[in-house]
Design a protein around this motif. Structure first.
Motif, PDB file in Angstrom:
ATOM      1  N   GLN A 144      18.131   3.988  13.960  1.00  0.00           N
ATOM      2  CA  GLN A 144      17.955   2.403  13.770  1.00  0.00           C
ATOM      3  C   GLN A 144      16.421   2.041  13.658  1.00  0.00           C
ATOM      4  N   CYS A 145      15.500   3.106  13.693  1.00  0.00           N
ATOM      5  CA  CYS A 145      13.981   2.891  13.487  1.00  0.00           C
ATOM      6  C   CYS A 145      13.912   2.532  11.972  1.00  0.00           C
ATOM      7  N   PRO A 146      13.290   1.162  11.780  1.00  0.00           N
ATOM      8  CA  PRO A 146      13.004   0.738  10.304  1.00  0.00           C
ATOM      9  C   PRO A 146      11.786   1.598   9.904  1.00  0.00           C
ATOM     10  N   VAL A 147      10.759   2.088  10.579  1.00  0.00           N
ATOM     11  CA  VAL A 147       9.724   2.777  10.050  1.00  0.00           C
ATOM     12  C   VAL A 147      10.180   4.196   9.736  1.00  0.00           C
TER      13      VAL A 147
ATOM     14  N   CYS B  62      14.117  -5.433  10.814  1.00  0.00           N
ATOM     15  CA  CYS B  62      12.743  -5.725  10.972  1.00  0.00           C
ATOM     16  C   CYS B  62      12.207  -6.073   9.384  1.00  0.00           C
ATOM     17  N   CYS B  63      11.268  -7.083   9.477  1.00  0.00           N
ATOM     18  CA  CYS B  63      10.714  -7.620   8.156  1.00  0.00           C
ATOM     19  C   CYS B  63       9.548  -6.673   7.618  1.00  0.00           C
ATOM     20  N   GLY B  64       9.127  -5.628   8.826  1.00  0.00           N
ATOM     21  CA  GLY B  64       7.845  -4.823   8.380  1.00  0.00           C
ATOM     22  C   GLY B  64       6.510  -5.094   8.848  1.00  0.00           C
ATOM     23  N   ILE B  65       6.420  -6.577   8.918  1.00  0.00           N
ATOM     24  CA  ILE B  65       4.896  -6.775   9.623  1.00  0.00           C
ATOM     25  C   ILE B  65       4.638  -6.648  10.797  1.00  0.00           C
TER      26      ILE B  65
END
Length: 430
Positions: A38-41, A351-354
């Motif tokens: 699930q980690c977006p990074v 996540c949008c990333g910011i």
């Protein structure tokens, strides 16, 4: 025992991080790797090996020693904790360990101190808003900033306004009749200087419902400081803010149109930094995000969706990480679906990333854009004109990445109640 009887048992939140590091949940990790999936990074870069690896797995071997520097690529989005079926406080572990890492000599960049000063930035930019906005759009200036301070030249920047929220608040005429009594409004730093229209519309909706809105003088919640490892500074900020909000009334509901700042007061300051201050614990229990509060108003019959005007459009809704982590469900979708004619599509993206200030940093900007790209693509395909999101920095990131107008959900309620005429023009008044 009353809240006021509780004592702060940890003098320093940084010492709390070094000693505690959420170890109570550590051994519940069964290495299922759900957090990794699930980690977006971790999905977009090999620079971050994943929340389990740098969290529960690595924590067992730290014992006060230096940690792997890949930990600093964690964005602190909190999705890992949210997804963990065993209740392991993975994000909290990582935030605490990173603060200990950055407390070592030479590990805290000047940049990471500067970008936490949101209120100071707002106060400096507001009197010269046109010049400040012009400067932030000049590529040569942004290039110099990137080379010297390490804030990426293309990172989304706030837009300064010529009037702060408090400047508007002090000059406006207040309603003379408020049959539902007082509530407290917490605007946050960005809502005070950059997302001023959102703050104004929140107040206007609350007053339209019949509430007297009280806005005490308030400072920063310390979230940016906490996420950059400046725990001691963050503790001072969040306690000062809690006392300021508490001064407006000990039994009043506190409403915030800043989802991330509300999360800091509701759980992050306590769980990550170990702040047990009575004012924080009191304020945190009374804090409501705007959509959360408005759903309650529908349930008790104060807000009547039958009186909403139609919005014949489709919007993409993205729930920010720090709103997800509050465990309130998805009240915004429930709220917006009461507006006739409106089709709401949930982004389904983590996540949008910011991640607050994460995506501003030169070494992390490309990662932040890769994290956000699936969301940007969905908005472009589903609702290229309009999207909805509760937190300010997420809105800045999504606006830049998708080209859509991105607003707080209160903007749509404001329009549906007939308090503004043009959903796409924040300056169009009824």
């Amino acid at each position: 025992m009353s809240i006021d009887a509780l004592a702060n048992t940890h003098e320093s939140p940084l010492q709390f991080a070094a000693d505690q590091v959420a170890r109570a949940s550590l051994d519940h990790c069964v290495k299922c790797t759900i957090c990794e999936t699930q980690c977006p990074v971790a999905r977009v870069t090999d620079l971050f090996p994943g929340p389990k690896y740098v969290g529960p797995q690595a924590e067992r071997f730290r014992h006060g020693e230096s940690v792997d520097h890949s930990l600093d690529y964690c964005s602190s989005c909190g999705i890992c904790t949210y997804a963990c079926p065993q209740g392991v406080k993975i994000a909290e572990l990582n935030s605490q360990a990173r603060a200990v890492l950055k407390d070592q000599p030479g590990k805290m960049p000047i940049r990471d101190r500067l970008i936490t000063q949101t209120k100071l930035m707002g106060m400096a930019m507001t009197p010269v808003a046109p010049i400040a906005n012009w400067a932030l759009n000049q590529k040569p200036i942004r290039t110099i900033v990137e080379k010297t301070i390490k804030i990426h030249r293309d990172a989304p920047m706030p837009v300064a306004t010529s009037q702060s929220f408090m400047g508007w608040w002090k000059k406006r005429e207040k309603p003379t009749n408020s049959p539902l009594g007082p509530v407290v409004f917490f605007h946050g730093c960005a809502g005070a200087y950059f997302e001023v229209e959102t703050s104004k519309r929140t107040v206007e909706v609350l007053e339209h419902l019949g509430y007297e809105v009280i806005v005490p003088k308030q400072g920063c919640c310390g979230l940016a400081q906490q996420s950059n490892g400046l725990f001691d500074e963050a503790k001072k900020s969040v306690i000062n803010l809690s006392n300021a909000l508490r001064s407006a009334g000990r039994d009043l509901t506190i409403i915030s149109s800043s989802g991330s700042c509300a999360g800091m007061l509701k759980h992050e300051a306590h769980l990550i930094m170990g702040v047990d201050d009575p004012a924080l614990l009191d304020v945190g229990t009374r804090m409501r995000e705007t959509a959360e509060f408005l759903i309650e108003q529908i349930e008790i019959g104060v807000l009547d969706p039958a009186k909403f005007r139609e919005i014949n459009d489709s919007v993409t809704y993205h729930q920010p990480c720090q709103v997800k982590s509050q465990g309130m469900g998805i009240p915004t979708i429930t709220l917006l679906e009461t507006i006739p004619g409106l089709t709401v599509k949930e982004s389904g993206e983590n996540c949008c990333g910011i991640a607050g200030t994460y995506g501003l940093k030169a070494e992390k900007y490309d990662i932040a854009q890769l994290v956000g790209q699936p969301l940007f693509d969905k908005i472009k395909a589903w609702s290229p004109q309009l999207a909805v999101c509760e937190t300010e920095t997420c809105r800045w990131q999504i606006r830049k990445g998708s080209g859509a107008k991105v607003v707080h959900p209160v903007n749509l309620i404001h329009y549906a109640l007939g308090l503004s005429n043009d959903l796409y023009d924040p300056n169009a008044k009824h």
